[in-house]
Design a protein around this motif. Structure first.
Motif, mmCIF file in Angstrom:
data_model
loop_
_atom_site.group_PDB
_atom_site.id
_atom_site.type_symbol
_atom_site.label_atom_id
_atom_site.label_comp_id
_atom_site.label_asym_id
_atom_site.label_seq_id
_atom_site.Cartn_x
_atom_site.Cartn_y
_atom_site.Cartn_z
ATOM 1 N N PRO A 113 0.888 -1.110 0.025
ATOM 2 C CA PRO A 113 0.005 0.010 -0.088
ATOM 3 C C PRO A 113 0.836 1.330 0.090
ATOM 4 O O PRO A 113 2.177 1.418 0.445
ATOM 5 C CB PRO A 113 -0.856 -0.127 1.321
ATOM 6 C CG PRO A 113 -0.705 -1.414 1.744
ATOM 7 C CD PRO A 113 0.683 -2.153 1.033
ATOM 8 N N ILE A 114 0.203 2.390 -0.434
ATOM 9 C CA ILE A 114 0.988 3.625 -0.458
ATOM 10 C C ILE A 114 0.739 4.292 0.952
ATOM 11 O O ILE A 114 -0.050 3.847 1.593
ATOM 12 C CB ILE A 114 0.603 4.550 -1.622
ATOM 13 C CG1 ILE A 114 -1.068 4.931 -1.382
ATOM 14 C CG2 ILE A 114 0.916 4.212 -3.096
ATOM 15 C CD1 ILE A 114 -1.312 5.772 -2.564
ATOM 16 N N PHE A 123 7.222 -7.565 -1.704
ATOM 17 C CA PHE A 123 5.951 -7.556 -2.037
ATOM 18 C C PHE A 123 5.107 -7.534 -0.889
ATOM 19 O O PHE A 123 5.614 -8.082 0.147
ATOM 20 C CB PHE A 123 5.707 -8.816 -3.031
ATOM 21 C CG PHE A 123 6.457 -8.441 -4.287
ATOM 22 C CD1 PHE A 123 6.054 -7.331 -5.428
ATOM 23 C CD2 PHE A 123 7.571 -9.370 -5.011
ATOM 24 C CE1 PHE A 123 6.990 -7.057 -6.328
ATOM 25 C CE2 PHE A 123 8.193 -9.136 -6.098
ATOM 26 C CZ PHE A 123 7.991 -8.153 -6.752
ATOM 27 N N SER A 124 3.695 -7.504 -1.252
ATOM 28 C CA SER A 124 2.751 -7.472 -0.030
ATOM 29 C C SER A 124 2.002 -8.715 0.138
ATOM 30 O O SER A 124 1.333 -8.844 1.350
ATOM 31 C CB SER A 124 1.563 -6.274 -0.430
ATOM 32 O OG SER A 124 0.937 -6.183 0.676
ATOM 33 N N TYR A 174 -2.672 -1.428 10.142
ATOM 34 C CA TYR A 174 -2.516 -0.047 10.766
ATOM 35 C C TYR A 174 -0.992 0.778 10.261
ATOM 36 O O TYR A 174 -1.293 1.787 9.779
ATOM 37 C CB TYR A 174 -2.266 -0.244 12.264
ATOM 38 C CG TYR A 174 -2.025 1.145 13.081
ATOM 39 C CD1 TYR A 174 -3.102 2.029 13.508
ATOM 40 C CD2 TYR A 174 -0.803 1.557 13.265
ATOM 41 C CE1 TYR A 174 -2.866 3.152 14.330
ATOM 42 C CE2 TYR A 174 -0.278 2.933 13.812
ATOM 43 C CZ TYR A 174 -1.278 3.541 14.242
ATOM 44 O OH TYR A 174 -1.160 4.757 14.917
ATOM 45 N N LEU A 175 -0.266 -0.078 10.105
ATOM 46 C CA LEU A 175 1.235 0.750 9.545
ATOM 47 C C LEU A 175 1.223 0.814 8.085
ATOM 48 O O LEU A 175 1.870 1.370 7.625
ATOM 49 C CB LEU A 175 2.395 -0.194 10.179
ATOM 50 C CG LEU A 175 2.574 -0.327 11.493
ATOM 51 C CD1 LEU A 175 3.611 -1.095 11.978
ATOM 52 C CD2 LEU A 175 2.854 1.032 12.195
ATOM 53 N N ARG A 176 -0.032 0.363 7.506
ATOM 54 C CA ARG A 176 -0.140 0.189 5.907
ATOM 55 C C ARG A 176 1.116 -0.370 5.250
ATOM 56 O O ARG A 176 1.466 0.015 4.235
ATOM 57 C CB ARG A 176 -0.260 1.645 5.374
ATOM 58 C CG ARG A 176 -1.648 2.562 6.182
ATOM 59 C CD ARG A 176 -1.560 3.741 5.372
ATOM 60 N NE ARG A 176 -2.132 3.583 4.046
ATOM 61 C CZ ARG A 176 -3.401 3.928 3.902
ATOM 62 N NH1 ARG A 176 -4.212 3.734 4.907
ATOM 63 N NH2 ARG A 176 -3.766 3.512 2.688
ATOM 64 N N THR A 181 -6.559 -7.716 2.945
ATOM 65 C CA THR A 181 -6.657 -9.147 2.179
ATOM 66 C C THR A 181 -5.286 -9.694 2.286
ATOM 67 O O THR A 181 -5.205 -10.947 2.168
ATOM 68 C CB THR A 181 -7.120 -8.927 0.739
ATOM 69 O OG1 THR A 181 -6.184 -7.777 0.041
ATOM 70 C CG2 THR A 181 -8.564 -8.834 0.880
ATOM 71 N N ASP A 182 -4.173 -9.021 2.316
ATOM 72 C CA ASP A 182 -2.842 -9.773 2.683
ATOM 73 C C ASP A 182 -2.700 -10.431 4.089
ATOM 74 O O ASP A 182 -2.349 -11.396 4.191
ATOM 75 C CB ASP A 182 -1.701 -8.551 2.329
ATOM 76 C CG ASP A 182 -1.423 -7.755 1.357
ATOM 77 O OD1 ASP A 182 -2.054 -8.480 0.185
ATOM 78 O OD2 ASP A 182 -1.202 -6.628 1.262
ATOM 79 N N VAL A 183 -3.431 -9.794 5.003
ATOM 80 C CA VAL A 183 -3.478 -10.229 6.242
ATOM 81 C C VAL A 183 -4.204 -11.528 6.226
ATOM 82 O O VAL A 183 -3.819 -12.431 7.086
ATOM 83 C CB VAL A 183 -3.806 -9.149 7.481
ATOM 84 C CG1 VAL A 183 -3.965 -9.767 8.548
ATOM 85 C CG2 VAL A 183 -2.891 -7.980 7.296
ATOM 86 N N LEU A 184 -5.466 -11.289 5.762
ATOM 87 C CA LEU A 184 -6.211 -12.375 5.746
ATOM 88 C C LEU A 184 -5.689 -13.450 5.224
ATOM 89 O O LEU A 184 -5.789 -14.739 5.615
ATOM 90 C CB LEU A 184 -7.648 -11.873 4.890
ATOM 91 C CG LEU A 184 -8.726 -13.168 4.847
ATOM 92 C CD1 LEU A 184 -9.027 -13.907 6.215
ATOM 93 C CD2 LEU A 184 -9.789 -12.543 4.057
#
Length: 221
Positions: A113-114, A123-124, A174-176, A181-184
């Motif tokens: 994320p920006i 990568f995310s 929170y920290l972006r 969906t990456d976390v999920l």
């Protein structure tokens, strides 16, 4: 048997959901961007300097590197107890899983994320912090906690472990550093990978038991 069946169902569902989410992220439809943005907007009002400093410090201790170090210590403890198989298995689950998560990142190549509050590279998708911490928490819940004799201590350790994964998962959003969906995806991948490795562990035990049984029968004859 019933417990094993439940885990098999849970792991299978998690794997299907992860594969579906991965395909969706790869295609990158508009609704997925909207979904992630809406959740990020909900978190945005919580941002302040103090909270950012606290979470950026805590997230360090939920990094894959720290999780691997803790896993090595846990595996070492079992090795010293001469429980070599479980020691090797614990290490394989964590290290093999982290390699898998990294390879998926390289295949999907989703940009982060920006507007990151704390700069992160790579990568995310999926969240490596979330995945690695979730694997460590599963190890604690299903291998370490049952060894504790006091039920109150078992409950306390379990609650702290669950709170910890929630903190790490939330901090990544929170920290972006990651999209929601990456976390999920990190959580889904952790559950499915854990079940695959758990099934492999019990399959090995069963196969080894049958081998020894046949061997003993031959020796008796």
């Amino acid at each position: 048997m019933h417990k094993n069946k439940n885990w098999l169902i849970t792991g299978s569902i998690a794997l299907i959901l992860f594969l579906g989410l991965t395909l969706t992220v790869y295609v990158d439809p508009l609704w997925l961007t909207v979904f992630d943005s809406k959740i990020q907007e909900l978190v945005l009002p919580l941002v302040d300097t103090t909270r950012t400093q606290i979470l950026s410090t805590l997230v360090f201790f939920g990094s894959p590197g720290i999780d691997i170090l803790l896993t090595i210590l846990l595996a070492g403890a079992f090795w010293i107890r001469r429980e070599r198989l479980i020691a090797v298995w614990i290490g394989a689950v964590q290290l093999g899983g982290d390699v898998l998560a990294f390879l998926i990142k390289e295949v999907v190549q989703r940009p982060r994320p920006i507007g990151q509050l704390v700069k992160d590279t790579g990568f995310s998708y999926p969240s490596g912090h979330t995945f690695s911490t979730a694997i460590l928490i599963l190890t604690i819940l299903f291998i370490i906690v049952p060894l504790l004799e006091d039920q109150e201590v078992q409950l306390l350790v379990s609650l702290l472990a669950i709170i910890w994964i929630i903190i790490i998962a939330f901090s990544r959003i929170y920290l972006r550093n990651h999209f929601p969906t990456d976390v999920l995806a990190g959580l889904l991948l952790a559950v499915s990978w854990w079940e695959i490795m758990r099934a492999a562990y019990f399959y090995y035990l069963e196969s080894n038991f049958q081998f020894l049984k046949v061997k003993n029968m031959k020796e008796e004859n």
